[in-house]
Design an enzyme around this catalytic site. Sequence first.
Site, mmCIF file in Angstrom:
data_model
loop_
_atom_site.group_PDB
_atom_site.id
_atom_site.type_symbol
_atom_site.label_atom_id
_atom_site.label_comp_id
_atom_site.label_asym_id
_atom_site.label_seq_id
_atom_site.Cartn_x
_atom_site.Cartn_y
_atom_site.Cartn_z
ATOM 1 N N GLY A 12 -2.683 -16.347 -1.621
ATOM 2 C CA GLY A 12 -4.112 -16.107 -2.293
ATOM 3 C C GLY A 12 -5.216 -16.519 -1.364
ATOM 4 O O GLY A 12 -6.258 -16.905 -2.004
ATOM 5 N N ASN A 14 -6.881 -15.140 0.956
ATOM 6 C CA ASN A 14 -8.058 -14.074 0.832
ATOM 7 C C ASN A 14 -8.767 -14.149 -0.386
ATOM 8 O O ASN A 14 -10.164 -14.146 -0.314
ATOM 9 C CB ASN A 14 -7.709 -12.698 0.912
ATOM 10 C CG ASN A 14 -7.372 -12.527 2.565
ATOM 11 O OD1 ASN A 14 -8.247 -12.422 3.499
ATOM 12 N ND2 ASN A 14 -6.023 -12.447 2.945
ATOM 13 N N MET A 90 1.625 -6.774 -2.879
ATOM 14 C CA MET A 90 2.860 -6.467 -2.193
ATOM 15 C C MET A 90 3.618 -5.585 -3.181
ATOM 16 O O MET A 90 4.663 -5.481 -3.055
ATOM 17 C CB MET A 90 3.579 -7.561 -2.102
ATOM 18 C CG MET A 90 3.232 -8.766 -1.249
ATOM 19 S SD MET A 90 2.604 -8.241 0.400
ATOM 20 C CE MET A 90 3.926 -7.705 1.486
ATOM 21 N N ILE A 92 3.776 -1.304 -3.875
ATOM 22 C CA ILE A 92 3.224 0.156 -3.654
ATOM 23 C C ILE A 92 2.807 0.636 -5.019
ATOM 24 O O ILE A 92 3.586 0.544 -5.908
ATOM 25 C CB ILE A 92 4.184 0.777 -2.867
ATOM 26 C CG1 ILE A 92 4.571 0.648 -1.714
ATOM 27 C CG2 ILE A 92 4.024 2.367 -2.545
ATOM 28 C CD1 ILE A 92 5.728 1.058 -0.932
ATOM 29 N N LEU A 93 1.462 1.313 -4.685
ATOM 30 C CA LEU A 93 0.742 1.872 -5.986
ATOM 31 C C LEU A 93 1.271 3.422 -6.217
ATOM 32 O O LEU A 93 1.203 3.873 -5.317
ATOM 33 C CB LEU A 93 -0.592 1.354 -6.094
ATOM 34 C CG LEU A 93 -0.843 -0.066 -6.021
ATOM 35 C CD1 LEU A 93 -2.511 -0.049 -5.792
ATOM 36 C CD2 LEU A 93 -0.554 -0.647 -7.583
ATOM 37 N N ASN A 107 -8.320 -2.266 0.027
ATOM 38 C CA ASN A 107 -6.890 -3.239 0.482
ATOM 39 C C ASN A 107 -7.307 -3.826 2.099
ATOM 40 O O ASN A 107 -7.877 -3.167 2.663
ATOM 41 C CB ASN A 107 -6.058 -2.249 0.649
ATOM 42 C CG ASN A 107 -4.526 -3.003 1.187
ATOM 43 O OD1 ASN A 107 -4.298 -4.335 0.463
ATOM 44 N ND2 ASN A 107 -3.866 -2.455 2.142
ATOM 45 N N HIS A 109 -5.288 -5.247 5.330
ATOM 46 C CA HIS A 109 -4.152 -4.779 6.006
ATOM 47 C C HIS A 109 -4.134 -5.514 7.211
ATOM 48 O O HIS A 109 -5.087 -5.444 8.264
ATOM 49 C CB HIS A 109 -3.666 -3.419 6.100
ATOM 50 C CG HIS A 109 -2.419 -3.114 6.569
ATOM 51 N ND1 HIS A 109 -1.184 -3.331 6.045
ATOM 52 C CD2 HIS A 109 -1.991 -2.830 7.801
ATOM 53 C CE1 HIS A 109 -0.286 -2.904 6.877
ATOM 54 N NE2 HIS A 109 -0.627 -2.775 8.039
ATOM 55 N N SER A 136 -7.647 -4.654 9.037
ATOM 56 C CA SER A 136 -8.389 -3.457 8.443
ATOM 57 C C SER A 136 -8.586 -3.575 6.992
ATOM 58 O O SER A 136 -7.588 -4.110 6.331
ATOM 59 C CB SER A 136 -7.651 -2.096 8.637
ATOM 60 O OG SER A 136 -7.290 -1.965 10.109
ATOM 61 N N GLU A 143 -1.611 7.504 -0.035
ATOM 62 C CA GLU A 143 -0.596 7.121 0.870
ATOM 63 C C GLU A 143 -0.670 5.734 1.355
ATOM 64 O O GLU A 143 -1.846 5.217 1.313
ATOM 65 C CB GLU A 143 -0.982 8.045 1.938
ATOM 66 C CG GLU A 143 0.151 8.772 2.757
ATOM 67 C CD GLU A 143 -0.302 9.423 3.910
ATOM 68 O OE1 GLU A 143 0.248 9.166 4.929
ATOM 69 O OE2 GLU A 143 -1.219 10.399 3.687
ATOM 70 N N LEU A 144 0.272 5.035 1.713
ATOM 71 C CA LEU A 144 0.492 3.598 1.755
ATOM 72 C C LEU A 144 -0.338 3.332 3.270
ATOM 73 O O LEU A 144 -0.117 3.923 4.160
ATOM 74 C CB LEU A 144 1.664 2.984 2.192
ATOM 75 C CG LEU A 144 2.178 1.505 2.517
ATOM 76 C CD1 LEU A 144 1.477 0.823 1.327
ATOM 77 C CD2 LEU A 144 3.354 1.359 2.966
ATOM 78 N N ASP A 145 -1.305 2.429 2.955
ATOM 79 C CA ASP A 145 -2.253 1.686 4.139
ATOM 80 C C ASP A 145 -2.876 2.826 5.059
ATOM 81 O O ASP A 145 -3.043 2.747 6.207
ATOM 82 C CB ASP A 145 -1.329 0.994 5.024
ATOM 83 C CG ASP A 145 -0.644 -0.320 4.579
ATOM 84 O OD1 ASP A 145 -1.341 -0.723 3.584
ATOM 85 O OD2 ASP A 145 0.271 -0.688 4.720
ATOM 86 N N GLU A 174 -9.422 -12.463 8.491
ATOM 87 C CA GLU A 174 -9.664 -11.859 7.241
ATOM 88 C C GLU A 174 -10.442 -12.376 6.233
ATOM 89 O O GLU A 174 -11.157 -11.798 5.584
ATOM 90 C CB GLU A 174 -7.981 -11.778 6.464
ATOM 91 C CG GLU A 174 -7.073 -10.933 7.303
ATOM 92 C CD GLU A 174 -5.626 -10.942 6.514
ATOM 93 O OE1 GLU A 174 -4.998 -9.935 6.496
ATOM 94 O OE2 GLU A 174 -5.429 -12.078 5.933
#
Length: 208
Positions: A12, A14, A90, A92-93, A107, A109, A136, A143-145, A174
């Site tokens: 955490g 960030n 962590m 995947i949604l 998000n 990344h 990024s 779609e992931l990332d 970040e």
Amino acid sequence: MLRLVVLISGSGSNLQAIIDNCESNNVDAKVVGVISNNSKAFGLKRAKKHKIPAVVIDNKGYKYRKDFDEKLLYEINSFMPDLVVLAGFMRILTPLITSAFKGMMINIHPSLLPKYPGMNTHQKVIDNKDYEHGVSIHLVSEELDAGPIIAQAKILVNYNQTIEVLIARIHRAEHILFPKIIGMIASQVIDIKKPLLNENIIYEEYDF
Ligand code: GRF
């Protein structure tokens, strides 16, 4: 003031950078809730220290992904957020979540997307002898990332340094870029409800 819900799974750091920038009024936003899928996430302690309500939804307790996502949807909505921030979350949604928060979920990344979606980005940078690495911030899509990129920050890779140092430098990037972009969304300098165009991507370069 923008109401933020931050989703985490680990340290955490960030989240901390976001909280600090909100509390010092650098960013016109407030973290109104933190959600973690991991009860041991250190970020939960950070939330507690700042008296921010935190919820644990342990994915191990859910046999079906759909049930986990329904609970997640319910908990996010109960904080009535303006923006949902994935900061090291962590999981995947599924489309249940990505469609519910379309245009209001971002998000961070640790790579210069579209390079290196997924895990182990730092090692991949080194294995491929890349001369630059970065972070990024993007809108979350199914779609992931791979959602539209809002901002990127670059650093140069120094091959005299260990991977740990490279990772620490990425974290530092970040912690600068994420609060800054959230602040720009809060002050409506960036409008993530409108289609994001490539020419509007914010690029930064850090020389640390
Ligand atoms: C960050 O490197 C972020 O880019 C990635 O997960 C890490 C989370 O770090 N998605 P922390 O929990 O914020 O310290």
